[in-house]
Design an enzyme around this catalytic site. Structure first.
Site, PDB file in Angstrom:
ATOM      1  N   ARG A  52       0.838  -1.208   0.000  1.00 37.28           N
ATOM      2  CA  ARG A  52       0.000   0.000   0.000  1.00 37.28           C
ATOM      3  C   ARG A  52       0.870   1.255   0.000  1.00 37.28           C
ATOM      4  NH1 ARG A  52      -4.467   0.670   4.606  1.00 37.28           N
ATOM      5  NH2 ARG A  52      -2.636   1.214   5.837  1.00 37.28           N
ATOM      6  N   LYS A 151      -2.508   7.126   1.016  1.00 38.01           N
ATOM      7  CA  LYS A 151      -2.210   7.424   2.422  1.00 38.01           C
ATOM      8  C   LYS A 151      -1.082   8.457   2.424  1.00 38.01           C
ATOM      9  CE  LYS A 151      -1.904   4.964   6.771  1.00 38.01           C
ATOM     10  NZ  LYS A 151      -2.891   5.800   7.462  1.00 38.01           N
ATOM     11  N   GLU A 184     -15.855   7.081   5.708  1.00 37.58           N
ATOM     12  CA  GLU A 184     -15.085   6.432   6.774  1.00 37.58           C
ATOM     13  C   GLU A 184     -14.984   7.392   7.948  1.00 37.58           C
ATOM     14  OE1 GLU A 184     -11.047   5.605   5.461  1.00 37.58           O
ATOM     15  OE2 GLU A 184     -10.814   7.601   4.625  1.00 37.58           O
TER      16      GLU A 184
HETATM   17  N1  PMP Z   1      -8.937   5.226   7.050  1.00 35.47           N
HETATM   18  C1  PMP Z   1      -7.989   6.137   7.305  1.00 35.47           C
HETATM   19  C2  PMP Z   1      -8.205   7.543   6.869  1.00 35.47           C
HETATM   20  C3  PMP Z   1      -6.815   5.778   7.994  1.00 35.47           C
HETATM   21  O1  PMP Z   1      -5.878   6.684   8.253  1.00 35.47           O
HETATM   22  C4  PMP Z   1      -6.676   4.442   8.428  1.00 35.47           C
HETATM   23  C5  PMP Z   1      -5.449   4.040   9.203  1.00 35.47           C
HETATM   24  N2  PMP Z   1      -4.412   3.634   8.356  1.00 35.47           N
HETATM   25  C6  PMP Z   1      -7.692   3.520   8.126  1.00 35.47           C
HETATM   26  C7  PMP Z   1      -8.812   3.962   7.439  1.00 35.47           C
HETATM   27  C8  PMP Z   1      -7.571   2.070   8.523  1.00 35.47           C
HETATM   28  O2  PMP Z   1      -6.596   1.413   7.752  1.00 35.47           O
HETATM   29  P1  PMP Z   1      -5.716   0.226   8.321  1.00 35.47           P
HETATM   30  O3  PMP Z   1      -6.654  -0.808   8.817  1.00 35.47           O
HETATM   31  O4  PMP Z   1      -4.911  -0.233   7.165  1.00 35.47           O
HETATM   32  O5  PMP Z   1      -4.859   0.793   9.400  1.00 35.47           O
END
Ligand code: PMP
Length: 290
Positions: A52, A151, A184
């Site tokens: 990622r 990200k 989200e």
């Molecule tokens: N959404 C956002 C905006 C985030 O910053 C994160 C944290 N990385 C997540 C969702 C959850 O992703 P993950 O399970 O890969 O940590």
């Protein structure tokens, strides 16, 4: 004595871990990052996080000057150096040092640093009683502007949402996309449970392709739940049997109130509880040894 930080090829003490004020990661949020966890001496889904990171970098045309294998090695060595069995690891790659203009071409060398430390986002009691969440006025970044699948170091959209949620007395903020569908939360993906169905918004609704989200989908399918990625409205959330958030730092945390509406029983639901238990079985058993 503090932590050892990996910074551009070397381990330096926490105090010495400094980057230039001309780094475009700082000046413009121009860079990408990852947050990983280790459990019981093993890195959970290491390669998924690395993939990622490289996808985010590709999307912003940032060439990471080490291979994915080398990055995996750097991460593992940083955790080892800090003698951590259970940790939270932050990996950051910035555009590097440039001039005061925006042009990334003037940044010849990306900056890489890795911090292996600990994190606790919410007090333990909230993993049983659930979080209160409010919908914020700030909308999730438009996919066509700054795709939430990247990200990037530019987290102001999320931070503004967090500030709004805190101002409203809630623990977390729910972001809708520009069409009004659920995207989200500020640092977590969102799920709802209705009878034997598990729903979460598709990535295209403005969510990060979460690694925990992915693990939860896998667990839920193994449990025999019908899992569907589906556009959700606030109405769907208010009327869900259960709701929970997922993220590497937050792990799996129930939501008990959304915009003043009590969700289901008002504390952790039975399905959420089962998914959490299975998730922790996974984190304890699978992973790349440090
Ligand atoms: N959404 C956002 C905006 C985030 O910053 C994160 C944290 N990385 C997540 C969702 C959850 O992703 P993950 O399970 O890969 O940590």
């Amino acid at each position: 004595m503090g932590l050892w930080i990996y910074l551009d090829g070397k381990f330096v003490s926490e105090k010495q871990a400094k980057i230039s004020v001309f780094d475009h990661g700082l000046l413009y949020g121009d860079g990408v990052f990852e947050g990983l966890r280790t459990y019981n001496g093993k890195v959970f889904r290491l390669m998924e996080h690395i993939k990622r990171l490289y996808k985010s970098a590709k999307a912003i045309m940032l060439e990471i000057p080490v291979s994915m294998e080398e990055m995996a090695d750097i991460i593992i060595k940083t955790i080892r150096k800090n003698k951590l069995k259970d940790s939270y690891v932050r990996v950051v790659v910035t555009r590097g040092v440039g001039d005061l203009g925006l042009d990334p071409k003037k940044c010849p060398k990306p900056t890489i640093f890795v911090i292996a430390s600990k994190i606790k986002l919410y007090p333990e009691e909230f993993y049983k009683k659930g979080l209160s969440v409010v919908t914020v006025a700030t909308r999730r970044n438009l996919t066509e502007s700054l795709n939430p699948a990247i990200k990037s170091l530019n987290y102001l959209n999320n931070i503004l949402a967090k500030i709004e949620a805190t101002n409203a007395g809630a623990m977390e903020g729910l972001l809708l996309n520009n069409e009004g569908y659920v995207a989200e939360c500020t640092g977590e993906n969102i799920f709802i449970v209705n009878e034997n169905n598990l729903y979460t918004p598709p990535i295209s609704a403005g969510a990060l392709d979460g690694i925990t989200r992915d693990a939860v989908i896998q667990i839920a399918k193994e449990m025999g739940l019908n899992v569907r990625e589906k556009l959700l409205t606030r109405y769907d959330l208010y009327n869900a049997d259960e709701c929970f958030l997922t993220g590497t730092a937050a792990e799996i945390i129930p939501v008990s109130v959304i915009d003043g509406r009590t969700i289901g029983s008002g504390s952790i639901g039975t399905t959420t509880k089962k998914i959490r238990e299975r998730f922790h079985q996974l984190t304890e058993t699978e992973g790349t040894p440090i």
